[in-house]
Write an enzyme that holds these catalytic residues in place. Sequence first.
Site, PDB file in Angstrom:
ATOM      1  N   SER A   1       0.836  -1.196   0.000  1.00 25.18           N
ATOM      2  CA  SER A   1       0.000   0.000   0.000  1.00 25.18           C
ATOM      3  C   SER A   1       0.876   1.254   0.000  1.00 25.18           C
ATOM      4  O   SER A   1       1.794   1.378   0.803  1.00 25.18           O
ATOM      5  CB  SER A   1      -0.917  -0.005   1.222  1.00 25.18           C
ATOM      6  OG  SER A   1      -1.742   1.128   1.213  1.00 25.18           O
ATOM      7  N   GLY A   2       0.589   2.192  -0.919  1.00 20.52           N
ATOM      8  CA  GLY A   2       1.349   3.436  -0.986  1.00 20.52           C
ATOM      9  C   GLY A   2       2.532   3.379  -1.917  1.00 20.52           C
ATOM     10  O   GLY A   2       3.323   4.320  -1.985  1.00 20.52           O
TER      11      GLY A   2
ATOM     12  N   ASN B   1      -0.903   5.533   3.203  1.00 24.63           N
ATOM     13  CA  ASN B   1      -1.132   6.046   1.846  1.00 24.63           C
ATOM     14  C   ASN B   1      -2.296   7.033   1.870  1.00 24.63           C
ATOM     15  O   ASN B   1      -3.366   6.719   2.383  1.00 24.63           O
ATOM     16  CB  ASN B   1      -1.460   4.856   0.929  1.00 24.63           C
ATOM     17  CG  ASN B   1      -1.617   5.264  -0.524  1.00 24.63           C
ATOM     18  OD1 ASN B   1      -1.507   6.429  -0.866  1.00 24.63           O
ATOM     19  ND2 ASN B   1      -1.890   4.287  -1.365  1.00 24.63           N
TER      20      ASN B   1
ATOM     21  N   SER C   1      -5.287   5.555  -0.808  1.00 26.40           N
ATOM     22  CA  SER C   1      -5.197   4.100  -0.854  1.00 26.40           C
ATOM     23  C   SER C   1      -6.467   3.505  -1.466  1.00 26.40           C
ATOM     24  O   SER C   1      -7.581   3.864  -1.089  1.00 26.40           O
ATOM     25  CB  SER C   1      -5.009   3.548   0.564  1.00 26.40           C
ATOM     26  OG  SER C   1      -4.991   2.143   0.547  1.00 26.40           O
ATOM     27  N   SER C   2      -6.281   2.601  -2.448  1.00 27.88           N
ATOM     28  CA  SER C   2      -7.437   1.891  -3.023  1.00 27.88           C
ATOM     29  C   SER C   2      -7.961   0.920  -1.978  1.00 27.88           C
ATOM     30  O   SER C   2      -7.234   0.040  -1.529  1.00 27.88           O
ATOM     31  CB  SER C   2      -7.012   1.119  -4.278  1.00 27.88           C
ATOM     32  OG  SER C   2      -6.523   1.989  -5.255  1.00 27.88           O
TER      33      SER C   2
ATOM     34  N   GLU D   1      -0.734  -5.335   3.048  1.00 28.17           N
ATOM     35  CA  GLU D   1      -0.885  -4.422   4.194  1.00 28.17           C
ATOM     36  C   GLU D   1      -0.489  -5.086   5.501  1.00 28.17           C
ATOM     37  O   GLU D   1      -0.863  -6.234   5.773  1.00 28.17           O
ATOM     38  CB  GLU D   1      -2.341  -3.937   4.314  1.00 28.17           C
ATOM     39  CG  GLU D   1      -2.753  -2.999   3.210  1.00 28.17           C
ATOM     40  CD  GLU D   1      -4.154  -2.431   3.403  1.00 28.17           C
ATOM     41  OE1 GLU D   1      -4.459  -1.432   2.737  1.00 28.17           O
ATOM     42  OE2 GLU D   1      -4.931  -2.975   4.207  1.00 28.17           O
TER      43      GLU D   1
ATOM     44  N   THR E   1      -1.989   2.723  -8.149  1.00 24.55           N
ATOM     45  CA  THR E   1      -3.131   3.401  -8.793  1.00 24.55           C
ATOM     46  C   THR E   1      -2.652   4.430  -9.801  1.00 24.55           C
ATOM     47  O   THR E   1      -3.199   4.543 -10.906  1.00 24.55           O
ATOM     48  CB  THR E   1      -4.019   4.067  -7.726  1.00 24.55           C
ATOM     49  OG1 THR E   1      -4.514   3.060  -6.838  1.00 24.55           O
ATOM     50  CG2 THR E   1      -5.187   4.800  -8.350  1.00 24.55           C
TER      51      THR E   1
ATOM     52  N   GLY F   1      -2.733  -3.055  -2.134  1.00 28.37           N
ATOM     53  CA  GLY F   1      -1.418  -3.635  -1.894  1.00 28.37           C
ATOM     54  C   GLY F   1      -1.367  -4.424  -0.597  1.00 28.37           C
ATOM     55  O   GLY F   1      -2.271  -4.377   0.243  1.00 28.37           O
TER      56      GLY F   1
END
Length: 1099
Positions: free
Chosen positions: A112-113, A162, A165-166, A387, A117, A385
Site C-alpha cells: 500500500s502506498g 497512503n 489508498s485503493s 498491508e 493506482t 497492496g
Amino acid sequence: MTSKLNYHWQSQNVKQSGVDDMVLLSKITEDAIVENLKKRYMDDYIFTYIGSVLISVNPFKQMPYFTDREIELYQGAAQYENPPHIYALSDNMYRNMMIDAENQCVIISGESGAGKTVAAKYIMGYISKVSGGGSKVQHVKDIILQSNPLLEAFGNAKTVRNNNSSRFGKYFEIQFSRGGEPDGGKISNFLLEKSRVVSQNENERNFHIYYQMIEGANAQQKEGLGLMTPDYYYYLNQSGTYKVDGTNDSKDFQETMEAMQVIGIPGDDQTQVLQIVAGILHLGNISFIEAGNYGQVESTDLLAFPAYLLGVDPNRLQDKLTSRKWSGKNESINVTLNTEQATYTRDALAKALYARLFDYLVEAINKAIQKPYEEFSIGVLDIYGFEIFQKNGFEQFCINFVNEKLQQIFIELTLKAEQEEYVQEGIKWTPIEYFNNKIVCDLIENKLNPPGVMSVLDDVCATLHAKGEGADGTLLQKLQAAVGTHEHFNNWNSGFVIHHYAGKVSYDINGFCERNRDVLFPDLIELMQSSEYNFIRSLFPENLNNEKKGRPTTASSKIKKQANDLVNTLMKCTPHYIRCLKPNETKRPKDWEESRHQVEYLGLRENIRVRRAGYAYRRVFNKFMMRYAILTAETWPCWRGPEQQGVLHLLRSVNMDNDQYQMGRTKVFVKNPESLFLLEEMRERKFDTFARIIQKSWRRYIARKKYEQMREEASDILYNSKERRKNSINRNFVGDYLGLEQRPELRQFLTKRERIDFADSVNKYDRRFKSIKRDLIMTPKGIYLIGREKVKKGPEKGQIKEVLKRKLEFGSISGVSLSTRQDDFFILHEVQYDSLLESNFKTEFLSLLLKRYEDVTKRKLTISFADRLEFRVKKEGWGGGGSRVVVFQRGQGDLAQLKPGGKTLTITVGDGLPKSSKPTKKSAQQSRGGGRINVASRGFIFTFVPFSLSPAHQNGAAKVSRVPHNQPSDNTYSSPHKQGRLPSTAPPKIGSQRAPRVPAHNQHNQGNMDFLNVPDQGMSGKQRKRSISQRPPPAPKPQPRPQGPRCRAIYQYVGQDTDEISFEVSEVFDLVKEDPSGWWTGRIRGREGLFPGNYVEKI
C-alpha cells in the site's frame, strides 16, 4: 557548420544513474539491487527494468517526464532506445496485442502506498493517446479516463500508509477493435472495504466522497442534504482526521460530479447518489441506549433526516433498527434487540447501502462502455497492496490473500513455468531455486486435507450465530487443531500469525466471524424496498418470498472465488508486470528508507537470476515465421521447407550470433532483448520502405496535380501586368528548392513540425545595391531570411555559421512591388523597412505568399506594378535610413543588366513574352505520364505514376532516373540548384550538383518516356547544353586522404532522419567519432552522418 549531433534527439547525452536494466548488475545481491534502485531514485529516475519487468518506485511528487513529448518519444520505439518508462511497457502491450492478436494484461503489485493506482492511470492515459478512432471511440476513451476520479472518490481513502489508498480491487479491461481503437471496456471490482464506512483507525479517513461532498456541495445542496462539518458525524469523527495534505476536496467533488455526467448517469440519479451518501452519515448519528435489557433510539429527532433522504418512514426505520423478525416453518415472531445488536444492525444497513451504491456506479460505467462481443483487450489490474497495520483484521486478511495469489501468478509465469519450459523444449538449463508461495495460498484456501483458514472460518460461521467473542474464540481453537502445525502458521493470544511471502502478519481474531458472515437481514431489505425512490428500491432487488436452501455465501468464499476467477482471466492473457516499491513511510520525496524487505519479498533477485540465465523471447516456429518472413525473399511470401529450417535461415540472414539463440523442439529461444529488437527494427524498416514507396509515388501524383493548378493560379496574378519569361512560364512548381530534408542547419530556425511552403536561395540587395546571398524560407508562421557569418570568438571561432537575419510576420507585410518587365526582382514592403530581392521563382513565391497572407490576416495583399519602384532601407547607427529607387528600362537580351548610381539602381532587360501570356497545357500523353514505372521491392511490385522533380530537390520523393530530351525545346524548364543570379559570361563548368544523365545510346530502349525528362531552365539550360559539348579537361586527382579509424557494417542500416547515413552489410567506411550514447558519426560516399554503433565492427 554546426555539428550534426545537435540535431539528433537520441544523441543527447542522458545522465547515467546506476543501470537501467538490473540484469546487467555485476553482483546479484539484495544489497546491490537496493543500492541501484536508491541511486536512481535519488537522481529522479523512478523506473528500472529487470528484462521486461518494470520496477517503479513511488517518487511522492509529480515527475516531469509524463508529457505529450514522452508519449511521442516512446510510441513505436524499442525498449532499449529510451530510458525505462511505464510508457514503454504500455506501448509494448498495445503493439503486441495488435501484432500477435492476443489479449494482454498488466499486473501491478506492491504494498500500500507504492504507487499502483497512479501507474494504472498512466497506462490508461497512454493507450488513450496513442490509439485512434472517431467520436464514438473518443466517447469510450472519455469514460475510461473519467471512471478513475469517480471510482477513486467512492473507493479510495486515506490510510496511515497512503493518502490515496485503493480500498477495493479493480480489473479494468479496455476492449479494442481489430483496428486498435478502444471501443469498449469492462470493470470487475473486488472486496470493497465496507467496514471503513462505519469505523476508521486513528489518522485515517472514511472514503473520499464524504469529505468531497461536505466541502464541495453548493449552499442549496448542503441545505437539502443537511450537511454539517465532518466532526458532527459519528462515521467521520472517530479517527479525528478530516484533511489530507495536497488534496483539494472541493475541487475533487466537481471532478466527481463531472465524471458522473460523462459516464451518463442521469441528473436525478446523481441526486439520489448524494442523498444515499448523506443519508449514511445521518444514519451513523443514530445512537442507542439500554432500556430494560433492550436497545432503543436515544434521540428520535435524529431519525427524521436519514428517513427523509432514504425515502422511508421514520417510525419504520426505528422499528427495523431495534427489532428483528425471526421466521420459523409456520410462524414468525419479532425479537427486540439489545444496544449492541441495534448498533450492529445500523452499521450493517450503512455498509449495505454504500456497497450496493458502489456496485451501481461500477455497473453504470460498464453499461456506458459495454460491447456485445469481444475482439482484443488490455487488462489493467490495480488492486489493494499488501498491508501490515498495528491491528490487522478480516479485511487485511482478505487483501493479503489476494496479493498472495498475485505473487503466485508472478512466480508461476516468470520463475516456475519458464524453467519448466526450458526442460520440455530440451534447452540446456541449470535450475534456479526460489520460494514458491503456493504453500501459503493452500494454507489459506484449501478445502480439505488439511482444510485452509477460510474453510474453517466458513464452518464456524455456519454452525454458530457468529456474534460476540464466542464464535471468534471457537474459530481460534479450530484453526489450532486444523493447521496449528503448519510451518507458515502460528497462534498468539488474540489471534493468529501467517508467514506471508511479504512477511509475518499478526491477525486480530476479533470480528472475523461477524465480518465473514456479511449477512443483511431480510428486515433491512424490506425497509429499503419500501423506499419512495425507485433508485433506492433498484439497489435491493431480492425476492424475499423465495425459500432459500443451503449455506449463505460468506465474504471469504466470495473473495476466494473472485481471486481464482481473476487468476484464470489473467492466465488467458499475455502478462506484463509492474513491481511497485515504496521508498519511505514519510511520504516525502527524495527520502529513502531501508527497502530491502520489499526487494526480498517481491523476489527481484530470483527474477534477475532467471532472466539473466534464461531467454528473453520465445516463439513457436510458425508464429516466428509469420512475423519475420518478410525479412528475406526466400521466406516471403511462403517458405518451402521445414519451419525450423526457415527460422534458422531468418536468424542467419540478420547475422545473429549462434550464442544468442537456441532451437527448441517446437520453439525458438532468443537470449537478449537487443537481438529481438534487431529483428523488430529490420522488420519495421522493411515495412517502412514499402510504405515510403507507396507514399512517395502518391505524393508525386498529388503534387503534380497541385502544382499544375498553382501554376495556373500564379499566372493570373501577373496577367496583363508583367511580361513573362518564355523559359519559365510553363515551369512546374516544386516548393522546396533548397532540399530542406537534408539541411538540418537551416531547419534549426523552424519548429519541429513546421511545414515548408517555399524555400529558395535568393539575392538580397542592400542600401548600396550590393548583392548578398540569402536562403528564403516561407512557412505558415512567416518568412525567414537566413544568411551566414563567421564566428568571431569562442570554441567555434572562424567557422561559418547559419544566422537568422530576418523573420517577417505576415501581418507586418504591407505589400509587394514588381516591374512590368520580364526580370526576377520584387520588393517586400514591411512596417520597419523593405527588402529588394531577386528570385528565379518569384511567381511561385508570390502565389504562395498571397494565399498564406490571406489565410493569416483575412485580407488580400496589395501588389503593385511599375517601372520605377521605391523602397525604404534599414536605419543603421546614426546614419542610414531613407529610401532607394529602382528604375527598369528596355534593353537587349533576357538577362538583366544592373547599373547602380547613387541612390538609384537602373536595371535593363530585353522584351519578354506579352503580358497577356498564359502557360500552355501539356499534351494528353504528357499529362498522363505516357507510361508507368513498376518498382519491384522485396517481393512486392508497386506501380506508380512518376512526377518529375530535380534529384537535388527531392522533397521526400524517391529518385527516378532522368532520360534526356530527344530534341531541345525553348519551352522546357528545370529545377536548378542555383547559386545566385544567372551568369551573363561564359558557360559554367560541369559540377557535381546535378544527377548524371542517362547516356544517349540508351534512348532507343526507353520507349515514349518524355515525361521523365528534366526540362531545361532558361539561359542556364542552354549554357549547360553548350558546356556538355565543350567539357573542360578533367581536374587532377586529389591526393589520397590519410586514413583514420574505419568500420565494417555487420547489418544493413537505412537512415531514418536527415542527419543519419545509410549502408549495406559488409560496406566499409570512415569512423569519424564514437559517442557513449551509442550513436556514432561516420563518413560514407562523401556524406557524414549518424549511425548506431552496434550495427558495425571496427577494423
